[in-house]
Motif scaffolding. Structure first.
Motif, PDB file in Angstrom:
ATOM      1  N   LYS A   1      37.975 -15.018  54.470  1.00  0.00           N
ATOM      2  CA  LYS A   1      39.233 -14.913  53.730  1.00  0.00           C
ATOM      3  C   LYS A   1      38.987 -14.974  52.229  1.00  0.00           C
ATOM      4  CE  LYS A   1      42.233 -16.713  57.311  1.00  0.00           C
ATOM      5  NZ  LYS A   1      43.074 -17.822  57.761  1.00  0.00           N
ATOM      6  N   THR A   2      38.119 -15.869  51.806  1.00  0.00           N
ATOM      7  CA  THR A   2      37.803 -15.996  50.386  1.00  0.00           C
ATOM      8  C   THR A   2      37.100 -14.746  49.874  1.00  0.00           C
ATOM      9  OG1 THR A   2      37.617 -18.394  50.626  1.00  0.00           O
ATOM     10  CG2 THR A   2      36.606 -17.416  48.668  1.00  0.00           C
ATOM     11  N   ILE A   3      36.182 -14.213  50.659  1.00  0.00           N
ATOM     12  CA  ILE A   3      35.465 -12.992  50.277  1.00  0.00           C
ATOM     13  C   ILE A   3      36.442 -11.829  50.140  1.00  0.00           C
ATOM     14  CG2 ILE A   3      33.788 -11.273  51.074  1.00  0.00           C
ATOM     15  CD1 ILE A   3      32.273 -13.717  52.383  1.00  0.00           C
ATOM     16  N   LEU A   4      37.362 -11.700  51.086  1.00  0.00           N
ATOM     17  CA  LEU A   4      38.362 -10.643  51.023  1.00  0.00           C
ATOM     18  C   LEU A   4      39.233 -10.791  49.777  1.00  0.00           C
ATOM     19  CD1 LEU A   4      39.780  -8.192  52.285  1.00  0.00           C
ATOM     20  CD2 LEU A   4      41.183  -9.798  53.594  1.00  0.00           C
ATOM     21  N   ALA A   5      39.661 -12.005  49.489  1.00  0.00           N
ATOM     22  CA  ALA A   5      40.498 -12.237  48.306  1.00  0.00           C
ATOM     23  C   ALA A   5      39.750 -11.910  47.017  1.00  0.00           C
ATOM     24  CB  ALA A   5      40.974 -13.688  48.286  1.00  0.00           C
ATOM     25  N   LYS A   6      38.463 -12.237  46.977  1.00  0.00           N
ATOM     26  CA  LYS A   6      37.669 -12.025  45.757  1.00  0.00           C
ATOM     27  C   LYS A   6      37.253 -10.570  45.563  1.00  0.00           C
ATOM     28  CE  LYS A   6      33.813 -13.844  43.159  1.00  0.00           C
ATOM     29  NZ  LYS A   6      32.984 -14.999  42.933  1.00  0.00           N
ATOM     30  N   THR A   7      36.914  -9.899  46.662  1.00  0.00           N
ATOM     31  CA  THR A   7      36.327  -8.560  46.556  1.00  0.00           C
ATOM     32  C   THR A   7      37.250  -7.437  47.017  1.00  0.00           C
ATOM     33  OG1 THR A   7      35.368  -8.559  48.790  1.00  0.00           O
ATOM     34  CG2 THR A   7      34.027  -9.533  47.012  1.00  0.00           C
ATOM     35  N   GLY A   8      38.261  -7.790  47.809  1.00  0.00           N
ATOM     36  CA  GLY A   8      39.111  -6.764  48.406  1.00  0.00           C
ATOM     37  C   GLY A   8      38.447  -6.070  49.582  1.00  0.00           C
ATOM     38  N   LYS A   9      37.335  -6.626  50.041  1.00  0.00           N
ATOM     39  CA  LYS A   9      36.564  -6.014  51.127  1.00  0.00           C
ATOM     40  C   LYS A   9      36.470  -6.957  52.321  1.00  0.00           C
ATOM     41  CE  LYS A   9      34.097  -2.930  48.132  1.00  0.00           C
ATOM     42  NZ  LYS A   9      35.253  -2.058  48.105  1.00  0.00           N
ATOM     43  N   GLY A  10      36.592  -6.361  53.508  1.00  0.00           N
ATOM     44  CA  GLY A  10      36.472  -7.111  54.744  1.00  0.00           C
ATOM     45  C   GLY A  10      35.171  -6.815  55.453  1.00  0.00           C
ATOM     46  N   PRO A  11      34.992  -7.387  56.641  1.00  0.00           N
ATOM     47  CA  PRO A  11      33.747  -7.207  57.391  1.00  0.00           C
ATOM     48  C   PRO A  11      33.336  -5.747  57.581  1.00  0.00           C
ATOM     49  CG  PRO A  11      35.019  -8.956  58.368  1.00  0.00           C
ATOM     50  CD  PRO A  11      35.894  -8.333  57.314  1.00  0.00           C
TER      51      PRO A  11
ATOM     52  N   ARG B   1      29.887  -3.918  56.351  1.00  0.00           N
ATOM     53  CA  ARG B   1      28.991  -3.227  57.294  1.00  0.00           C
ATOM     54  C   ARG B   1      28.684  -1.814  56.797  1.00  0.00           C
ATOM     55  NH1 ARG B   1      32.574  -5.772  61.276  1.00  0.00           N
ATOM     56  NH2 ARG B   1      31.431  -7.468  62.262  1.00  0.00           N
ATOM     57  N   LYS B   2      29.710  -1.116  56.337  1.00  0.00           N
ATOM     58  CA  LYS B   2      29.525   0.243  55.833  1.00  0.00           C
ATOM     59  C   LYS B   2      28.655   0.248  54.576  1.00  0.00           C
ATOM     60  CE  LYS B   2      32.008   4.291  54.211  1.00  0.00           C
ATOM     61  NZ  LYS B   2      33.271   4.858  53.753  1.00  0.00           N
ATOM     62  N   LEU B   3      28.928  -0.657  53.661  1.00  0.00           N
ATOM     63  CA  LEU B   3      28.147  -0.730  52.426  1.00  0.00           C
ATOM     64  C   LEU B   3      26.686  -1.077  52.707  1.00  0.00           C
ATOM     65  CD1 LEU B   3      30.745  -2.577  50.182  1.00  0.00           C
ATOM     66  CD2 LEU B   3      29.919  -0.230  49.860  1.00  0.00           C
ATOM     67  N   ALA B   4      26.452  -1.987  53.654  1.00  0.00           N
ATOM     68  CA  ALA B   4      25.078  -2.367  54.011  1.00  0.00           C
ATOM     69  C   ALA B   4      24.316  -1.176  54.574  1.00  0.00           C
ATOM     70  CB  ALA B   4      25.080  -3.529  54.994  1.00  0.00           C
ATOM     71  N   GLU B   5      25.015  -0.367  55.361  1.00  0.00           N
ATOM     72  CA  GLU B   5      24.403   0.843  55.924  1.00  0.00           C
ATOM     73  C   GLU B   5      24.052   1.819  54.792  1.00  0.00           C
ATOM     74  OE1 GLU B   5      23.481   3.001  59.636  1.00  0.00           O
ATOM     75  OE2 GLU B   5      24.550   1.103  59.567  1.00  0.00           O
TER      76      GLU B   5
ATOM     77  N   ALA C   1      27.614 -15.229  50.545  1.00  0.00           N
ATOM     78  CA  ALA C   1      26.667 -14.151  50.847  1.00  0.00           C
ATOM     79  C   ALA C   1      25.991 -14.385  52.198  1.00  0.00           C
ATOM     80  CB  ALA C   1      25.624 -14.046  49.731  1.00  0.00           C
ATOM     81  N   MET C   2      25.684 -15.632  52.508  1.00  0.00           N
ATOM     82  CA  MET C   2      25.063 -15.931  53.800  1.00  0.00           C
ATOM     83  C   MET C   2      26.044 -15.686  54.947  1.00  0.00           C
ATOM     84  SD  MET C   2      21.903 -16.488  53.422  1.00  0.00           S
ATOM     85  CE  MET C   2      21.475 -17.140  55.037  1.00  0.00           C
ATOM     86  N   ALA C   3      27.329 -15.837  54.698  1.00  0.00           N
ATOM     87  CA  ALA C   3      28.322 -15.504  55.721  1.00  0.00           C
ATOM     88  C   ALA C   3      28.268 -14.010  56.031  1.00  0.00           C
ATOM     89  CB  ALA C   3      29.718 -15.919  55.260  1.00  0.00           C
ATOM     90  N   ILE C   4      28.152 -13.188  54.996  1.00  0.00           N
ATOM     91  CA  ILE C   4      28.034 -11.741  55.213  1.00  0.00           C
ATOM     92  C   ILE C   4      26.713 -11.419  55.902  1.00  0.00           C
ATOM     93  CG2 ILE C   4      27.890  -9.479  54.090  1.00  0.00           C
ATOM     94  CD1 ILE C   4      30.720 -10.706  54.132  1.00  0.00           C
ATOM     95  N   TYR C   5      25.650 -12.113  55.541  1.00  0.00           N
ATOM     96  CA  TYR C   5      24.365 -11.921  56.214  1.00  0.00           C
ATOM     97  C   TYR C   5      24.500 -12.224  57.712  1.00  0.00           C
ATOM     98  CZ  TYR C   5      19.501 -12.561  57.598  1.00  0.00           C
ATOM     99  OH  TYR C   5      18.299 -12.482  58.249  1.00  0.00           O
ATOM    100  N   ALA C   6      25.161 -13.331  58.052  1.00  0.00           N
ATOM    101  CA  ALA C   6      25.367 -13.691  59.465  1.00  0.00           C
ATOM    102  C   ALA C   6      26.171 -12.609  60.175  1.00  0.00           C
ATOM    103  CB  ALA C   6      26.064 -15.044  59.574  1.00  0.00           C
ATOM    104  N   LEU C   7      27.135 -12.062  59.493  1.00  0.00           N
ATOM    105  CA  LEU C   7      27.944 -10.972  60.045  1.00  0.00           C
ATOM    106  C   LEU C   7      27.064  -9.749  60.315  1.00  0.00           C
ATOM    107  CD1 LEU C   7      31.071 -10.279  60.435  1.00  0.00           C
ATOM    108  CD2 LEU C   7      30.814  -9.097  58.269  1.00  0.00           C
ATOM    109  N   LEU C   8      26.245  -9.385  59.346  1.00  0.00           N
ATOM    110  CA  LEU C   8      25.379  -8.210  59.488  1.00  0.00           C
ATOM    111  C   LEU C   8      24.298  -8.440  60.550  1.00  0.00           C
ATOM    112  CD1 LEU C   8      24.930  -7.260  55.725  1.00  0.00           C
ATOM    113  CD2 LEU C   8      26.450  -6.175  57.395  1.00  0.00           C
ATOM    114  N   LYS C   9      23.812  -9.672  60.624  1.00  0.00           N
ATOM    115  CA  LYS C   9      22.770 -10.006  61.602  1.00  0.00           C
ATOM    116  C   LYS C   9      23.325 -10.062  63.031  1.00  0.00           C
ATOM    117  CE  LYS C   9      19.022 -13.245  62.297  1.00  0.00           C
ATOM    118  NZ  LYS C   9      18.368 -14.470  61.857  1.00  0.00           N
ATOM    119  N   GLY C  10      24.639 -10.287  63.129  1.00  0.00           N
ATOM    120  CA  GLY C  10      25.259 -10.341  64.444  1.00  0.00           C
ATOM    121  C   GLY C  10      25.383 -11.739  65.015  1.00  0.00           C
TER     122      GLY C  10
END
Length: 76
Positions: free
Chosen positions: A8-18, A22-26, A60-69
């Motif tokens: 939620k905090t990441i979305l509020a700060k960046t306007g980007k969700g999971p 994922r798309k940007l990481a790709e 950032a580690m939350a996004i890493y966990a998301l990308l790692k699965g």
């Protein structure tokens, strides 16, 4: 902070969700076919997110966990 709190905090700060991350990481070459590449380290993701989105270590580690699965949008 819960994983959902991080998202939620990441979305509020960046306007980007999971799905956006994922798309940007790709596009950045950190993932292939939705899977984190073996050559991609946590530090690579942290540095990218700090530089491009001014995210701190924990977020950032939350996004890493998301990308790692290890976590997804429904994780606590």
């Amino acid at each position: 902070m819960s994983f959902q709190g991080y998202l939620k905090t990441i979305l509020a700060k960046t306007g980007k969700g999971p799905d956006d991350f994922r798309k940007l990481a790709e596009e950045k070459g950190f993932t292939a076919g939705g899977q984190l590449k073996g050559s991609t380290k946590a530090g690579d993701i942290v540095q990218w997110l700090k530089t491009d989105f001014d995210l701190g270590q924990g977020h950032a580690m939350a996004i890493y966990a998301l990308l790692k699965g290890t976590k997804d949008e429904h994780s606590a």
